[in-house]
Write a protein that holds these residues in place. Structure first.
Motif, PDB file in Angstrom:
ATOM      1  N   ALA A 138       0.826  -1.208   0.000  1.00 16.07           N
ATOM      2  CA  ALA A 138       0.000   0.000   0.000  1.00 16.07           C
ATOM      3  C   ALA A 138       0.863   1.262   0.000  1.00 16.07           C
ATOM      4  N   ASP A 139       2.165   1.118   0.292  1.00 12.16           N
ATOM      5  CA  ASP A 139       3.074   2.258   0.374  1.00 12.16           C
ATOM      6  C   ASP A 139       3.696   2.503  -0.994  1.00 12.16           C
ATOM      7  N   THR A 140       3.125   3.412  -1.743  1.00 12.85           N
ATOM      8  CA  THR A 140       3.558   3.600  -3.137  1.00 12.85           C
ATOM      9  C   THR A 140       4.968   4.187  -3.211  1.00 12.85           C
ATOM     10  N   ARG A 141       5.331   5.022  -2.201  1.00 10.55           N
ATOM     11  CA  ARG A 141       6.667   5.590  -2.227  1.00 10.55           C
ATOM     12  C   ARG A 141       7.715   4.490  -2.020  1.00 10.55           C
ATOM     13  N   LEU A 142       7.409   3.578  -1.090  1.00  8.37           N
ATOM     14  CA  LEU A 142       8.300   2.448  -0.843  1.00  8.37           C
ATOM     15  C   LEU A 142       8.501   1.648  -2.123  1.00  8.37           C
ATOM     16  N   ARG A 143       7.392   1.378  -2.811  1.00  4.78           N
ATOM     17  CA  ARG A 143       7.494   0.553  -4.030  1.00  4.78           C
ATOM     18  C   ARG A 143       8.330   1.249  -5.090  1.00  4.78           C
ATOM     19  N   ALA A 144       8.160   2.564  -5.205  1.00  8.69           N
ATOM     20  CA  ALA A 144       8.936   3.299  -6.207  1.00  8.69           C
ATOM     21  C   ALA A 144      10.418   3.276  -5.845  1.00  8.69           C
ATOM     22  N   THR A 185      16.506  -1.541  -6.832  1.00  5.86           N
ATOM     23  CA  THR A 185      16.825  -2.918  -7.228  1.00  5.86           C
ATOM     24  C   THR A 185      17.084  -2.982  -8.732  1.00  5.86           C
ATOM     25  N   GLY A 186      16.330  -2.212  -9.492  1.00  7.80           N
ATOM     26  CA  GLY A 186      16.502  -2.210 -10.947  1.00  7.80           C
ATOM     27  C   GLY A 186      17.903  -1.753 -11.330  1.00  7.80           C
ATOM     28  N   THR A 187      18.394  -0.705 -10.663  1.00 10.36           N
ATOM     29  CA  THR A 187      19.724  -0.172 -10.965  1.00 10.36           C
ATOM     30  C   THR A 187      20.806  -1.207 -10.653  1.00 10.36           C
ATOM     31  N   ILE A 188      20.741  -1.780  -9.438  1.00 14.32           N
ATOM     32  CA  ILE A 188      21.784  -2.750  -9.059  1.00 14.32           C
ATOM     33  C   ILE A 188      21.726  -3.974  -9.966  1.00 14.32           C
ATOM     34  N   ARG A 189      20.491  -4.384 -10.299  1.00 10.80           N
ATOM     35  CA  ARG A 189      20.297  -5.564 -11.152  1.00 10.80           C
ATOM     36  C   ARG A 189      21.018  -5.391 -12.485  1.00 10.80           C
ATOM     37  N   ASP A 190      20.817  -4.248 -13.104  1.00 11.93           N
ATOM     38  CA  ASP A 190      21.436  -4.009 -14.416  1.00 11.93           C
ATOM     39  C   ASP A 190      22.957  -3.936 -14.316  1.00 11.93           C
ATOM     40  N   LYS A 191      23.441  -3.272 -13.247  1.00  9.34           N
ATOM     41  CA  LYS A 191      24.892  -3.171 -13.077  1.00  9.34           C
ATOM     42  C   LYS A 191      25.512  -4.552 -12.885  1.00  9.34           C
ATOM     43  N   ARG A 192      24.810  -5.373 -12.095  1.00 12.18           N
ATOM     44  CA  ARG A 192      25.348  -6.717 -11.827  1.00 12.18           C
ATOM     45  C   ARG A 192      25.462  -7.519 -13.121  1.00 12.18           C
ATOM     46  N   LEU A 193      24.415  -7.473 -13.924  1.00 18.85           N
ATOM     47  CA  LEU A 193      24.430  -8.225 -15.180  1.00 18.85           C
ATOM     48  C   LEU A 193      25.589  -7.775 -16.060  1.00 18.85           C
ATOM     49  N   LEU A 195      17.961 -10.784  -3.574  1.00 21.86           N
ATOM     50  CA  LEU A 195      16.948  -9.788  -3.217  1.00 21.86           C
ATOM     51  C   LEU A 195      16.654  -8.896  -4.418  1.00 21.86           C
ATOM     52  N   ASN A 196      17.731  -8.500  -5.096  1.00 22.89           N
ATOM     53  CA  ASN A 196      17.584  -7.525  -6.168  1.00 22.89           C
ATOM     54  C   ASN A 196      16.878  -8.071  -7.401  1.00 22.89           C
ATOM     55  N   VAL A 197      16.860  -9.400  -7.555  1.00 19.19           N
ATOM     56  CA  VAL A 197      16.160  -9.961  -8.722  1.00 19.19           C
ATOM     57  C   VAL A 197      14.798 -10.522  -8.344  1.00 19.19           C
ATOM     58  N   CYS A 198      14.478 -10.546  -7.058  1.00 17.79           N
ATOM     59  CA  CYS A 198      13.236 -11.213  -6.645  1.00 17.79           C
ATOM     60  C   CYS A 198      12.015 -10.326  -6.880  1.00 17.79           C
ATOM     61  N   PRO A 199      11.053 -10.811  -7.670  1.00 17.95           N
ATOM     62  CA  PRO A 199       9.882  -9.986  -7.938  1.00 17.95           C
ATOM     63  C   PRO A 199       9.016  -9.764  -6.690  1.00 17.95           C
ATOM     64  N   GLU A 236      10.943  -7.132  -4.571  1.00 15.49           N
ATOM     65  CA  GLU A 236      10.880  -5.837  -5.244  1.00 15.49           C
ATOM     66  C   GLU A 236       9.589  -5.083  -4.892  1.00 15.49           C
ATOM     67  N   ARG A 237       8.555  -5.820  -4.596  1.00 21.41           N
ATOM     68  CA  ARG A 237       7.273  -5.164  -4.332  1.00 21.41           C
ATOM     69  C   ARG A 237       6.952  -4.991  -2.855  1.00 21.41           C
ATOM     70  N   THR A 238       7.598  -5.791  -2.002  1.00 19.16           N
ATOM     71  CA  THR A 238       7.255  -5.700  -0.576  1.00 19.16           C
ATOM     72  C   THR A 238       8.352  -5.055   0.258  1.00 19.16           C
ATOM     73  N   GLY A 239       9.593  -5.117  -0.213  1.00 18.07           N
ATOM     74  CA  GLY A 239      10.705  -4.661   0.617  1.00 18.07           C
ATOM     75  C   GLY A 239      11.002  -5.662   1.710  1.00 18.07           C
ATOM     76  N   GLY A 240      12.016  -5.357   2.508  1.00 13.84           N
ATOM     77  CA  GLY A 240      12.516  -6.329   3.464  1.00 13.84           C
ATOM     78  C   GLY A 240      11.695  -6.448   4.738  1.00 13.84           C
ATOM     79  N   HIS A 241      11.037  -5.376   5.162  1.00 16.54           N
ATOM     80  CA  HIS A 241      10.349  -5.422   6.453  1.00 16.54           C
ATOM     81  C   HIS A 241       9.265  -6.491   6.501  1.00 16.54           C
ATOM     82  N   ALA A 242       8.650  -6.757   5.347  1.00 18.79           N
ATOM     83  CA  ALA A 242       7.553  -7.729   5.314  1.00 18.79           C
ATOM     84  C   ALA A 242       8.012  -9.124   5.719  1.00 18.79           C
TER      85      ALA A 242
END
Lengths: 246, 499
Positions: free
Chosen positions: B24-30, B36-44, B329-333, B336-342
């Motif tokens: 429900a936290d749209t700022r968190l999701r953004a 995660t998207g940035t780190i994912r691409d750099k890693r690849l 973590l960075n590739v997990c869909p 990516e949507r819930t963050g770590g606290h969940a």
């Protein structure tokens, strides 16, 4: 080649047209297709939800029913993956030596549709015609469990009349995940929303995949939003010919 | 808060409910999607630069698996070499023991504050809280860890603990809290990354120059030389590891490597997998103590806290190979949507979903093995090839078994699974259910689609139409249209195979 069709319980009940398409397609390519009536289910739902002992009868049945064919084809990446990756595990954990041996015999003959066509039958152009704009979603189990790679795309590219468009973030999971969609419905919906957005961005008429379960999930969302985008199993596109152009 | 409560945060609801709040936290999701998207691409990109990336992964996996099989041997060897180099080794069976050891060691120095290098092990045991109870203040010096500490927050990511925070939030936290802990943030602090970093640098420098005791974790320790390794990006670790007089390192027992030469493989894999860099900016290695240079007292606390129990599980033990890179973590869909606290644990994401239930017992984190679609992206990303999906389904089975043992009556799910098993165990029963389903569908479906449904599938049908079961199943169509082949006769509808 004498090929047994493992339709999977889900397709059998919900999408028999996919099974008919596989049959038509393989017969058109000159092969014999048989449907052992004693088949039921690969046990994936039970296995992946943690009900592991309950899968044993299904593993046993599969090994018995599908013994002795040149090949067994399943129009489902996730069910083929279950057989290939997990039947051995179940047999080793709960079965006896004879079951383990039977599973060892049958597992190497089991293929997902695109693998069978490209690797075993050696065809990429199956003589299909489907003059529509199509985008392809590589389902997670096809992609990462079976490693089918671009086999489905090779098959689709050879289809006459098709306008195949790339799906953005194609390799992201759609959020179905079997019982995940029920247990973690909110996360599943969030993933679905992104997948639908990407599908709509392509402007495709049809979303194609090798698994009707993922298509049911994505298609169910597309239908609820009245997007007009249809879903179609890979087998159905490959079975289409100029005669049945819609 | 005791240590074990830190692996699983008490009071966090089960994953599905915690995830709902996070979604429900749209700022968190953004924030998460961008990071995660940035780190994912750099890693690849940096992984693709190495021709032998897959070989490196295979080697690393083999080294880790082999080391775990003879863990006792390597740990004893490590104790020997560290001691020979002038360090002191302590063994801690659980969080409480580890905290007691560190508290005692700090007290013995007469100091009441310590600087800390970011460490998952000390987070896992709740060391900062334990030290606070003993009147010792622990200062986190990693930038993201500092943000989390100042905000009295919990980390949301293994590598980037403040991944869930945007820079304007960070500015607010600095302005509000820094003064409480030491040098306040400047009055005119903006939310420019450069300004934020400078404020943290000035704030932290005071701590580095004053502290007499440092606490660190360890990324690796080589058993043959007694060398301990910490890799980091900000230089704060280097400060902590060199300036104070006393250095206390808390290390999970699984971090040991047989030999110094093994670092060759892991120092290539870790930075590329975690931050998407070819090499991390700071790699600190130390072997015991050296007169006149660096800390003069070195203590190594070897932490078990559920690890030997995990080691006993042949399938689950591979989770102990984890080098905490957080590529999964960075590739997990789902992450990516819930963050770590969940995930309600210091170990979030896919690795948390397999590690946490093993460290605390699967009953105490029963929703975590189910917090995955089994899409397999984590397995593909893992530099040490931990088959996370395999461990997830393995732990799901354990969670179900634990419920079976603990309950007098089966759960609804167990009853449904049992019924489904009975149907799927017999082609005749399956055919009968298919006929019933087709009939039922005709009553509720419109244009072949079923809309909103009640009961357990309500959450599904709230957002998706369900296709109606077919009027005629494939098996029925086959029997109606096809002449029975010899094969059909061999395997009859009754399901008995006649030989």
């Amino acid at each position: 080649m004498r090929i047994a069709l493992f339709i999977t319980c889900f397709n059998d009940t919900m999408f028999p047209r996919t099974g008919r398409a596989v049959t038509e397609l393989l017969e058109r390519l000159g092969h014999t297709v048989e449907f052992p009536q004693a088949q039921t289910c690969c046990g994936q739902m039970h296995f992946n939800t943690g009900y592991r002992p309950e899968t044993l009868p299904m593993v046993r049945r599969f090994a018995e029913v599908f013994a002795g064919y040149d090949a067994v084809v399943a129009p489902s990446g996730s069910c083929a993956g279950m057989v290939r990756d997990h039947h051995r595990v179940v047999a080793a954990q709960y079965g006896d030596d004879s079951l383990a041996a039977a599973v060892e015999q049958v597992v190497p003959t089991v293929y997902e549709l695109s693998e069978l066509l490209v690797d075993v039958l050696g065809v990429t152009d199956v003589g299909a015609c489907f003059p529509h704009r199509v985008t392809y979603h590589p389902t997670c189990h096809s992609l990462r469990m079976l490693r089918v790679g671009d086999r489905p795309l090779k098959l689709l590219r050879a289809v006459k009349g098709i306008d195949l468009v790339e799906l953005p973030a194609a390799e992201s999971c759609c959020g179905f995940g079997g019982t995940f969609a029920l247990k973690n419905a909110d996360v599943s919906n969030a993933m679905l929303a992104d997948k639908m957005r990407h599908v709509l961005d392509t402007g495709a008429e049809y979303l194609c995949a090798g698994d009707n379960s993922c298509l049911t999930h994505i298609g169910g969302g597309l239908s609820r939003l009245r997007t007009g985008v249809g879903t179609m199993h890979l087998a159905e596109i490959l079975a289409s010919t100029e005669g049945d152009v819609r | 808060m005791s240590g074990a409560d830190n692996v699983v945060w008490l009071g966090t609801p089960a994953f599905p409910e915690a995830a709902r709040t996070a979604l429900a936290d749209t700022r968190l999701r953004a924030n998460l999607r961008r990071a995660t998207g940035t780190i994912r691409d750099k890693r690849l990109a940096v992984a693709a630069e190495l021709d032998d990336w897959e070989e490196l992964r295979d080697t690393a996996a083999a080294v880790k698996r082999r080391t775990l099989r003879h863990l006792d041997h390597h740990l004893l060897r490590l104790e020997e070499t560290v001691t020979a180099a002038g360090g002191t080794v302590h063994w801690a069976a659980d969080a409480a023991e580890a905290n007691a050891i560190v508290t005692r060691l700090v007290k013995a120095t007469g100091e009441s504050e310590v600087v800390k290098v970011k460490s998952m092990a000390t987070q896992e045991i709740g060391l900062n809280e334990a030290l606070a109870e003993a009147g010792i203040r622990a200062y986190e010096t990693d930038l993201a860890e500092l943000i989390v500490q100042l905000a009295e927050d919990r980390p949301s990511h293994i590598l980037v603990p403040a991944i869930h925070r945007g820079r304007s939030e960070i500015r607010e936290i600095f302005r509000r809290e820094m003064g409480e802990w030491g040098r306040p943030a400047p009055e005119d602090l903006t939310d420019e990354p450069r300004d934020l970093a400078e404020a943290a640098r000035l704030h932290l420098r005071e701590k580095f120059l004053r502290a007499k005791v440092a606490v660190s974790g360890a990324n690796f320790a080589a058993a043959d030389t007694g060398t301990v390794v910490v890799v980091e990006s900000e230089g704060n670790g280097r400060m902590c590891l060199t300036l104070p007089e006393t250095l206390i390192t808390v290390m999970g027992i699984e971090k040991v490597l047989p030999s110094f030469a093994d670092l060759d493989v892991f120092l290539q894999l870790l930075p590329r997998s975690s931050t998407g860099e070819r090499m991390n900016p700071y790699t600190s290695l130390w072997t015991g103590v050296t007169e006149g240079d660096g800390p003069q007292n070195f203590h190594l606390v070897l932490l078990d806290n559920g690890r030997t129990a995990t080691l006993a599980d042949e399938v689950g033990r591979q989770a102990l190979s984890c080098i905490r890179c957080s590529a999964c973590l960075n590739v997990c869909p789902v992450y990516e949507r819930t963050g770590g606290h969940a995930y309600g644990s210091v170990y979030p994401g896919p690795i948390g979903a397999v590690l946490t239930p093993q460290l605390v017992g699967v009953k105490n984190a029963a929703s975590l093995p189910f917090a995955s679609t089994l899409c397999g992206a984590c397995y593909d990303a893992c530099p040490v090839k931990i088959n996370i999906p395999e461990v997830l389904v393995h732990l799901r089975a354990e969670a179900v078994e634990a419920k079976r043992r603990d309950r007098l009556l089966p759960t609804t799910e167990a009853l449904v699974m049992k019924a489904a098993g009975a149907v799927l165990g017999s082609p005749r029963r399956l055919a009968a259910v298919q006929r019933l389903a087709a009939l039922g569908a005709r009553l509720v479906a419109r244009d072949g689609r079923i809309g909103a449904l009640p009961g357990p599938v309500a959450r599904w049908s709230g957002t998706r139409d369900t296709p109606a079961p077919a009027r005629e199943s494939l098996r029925a169509w086959w029997r109606r249209t096809r002449t029975p082949t010899s094969e059909d006769a061999r395997t009859t509808a009754e399901g008995k195979v006649r030989r």
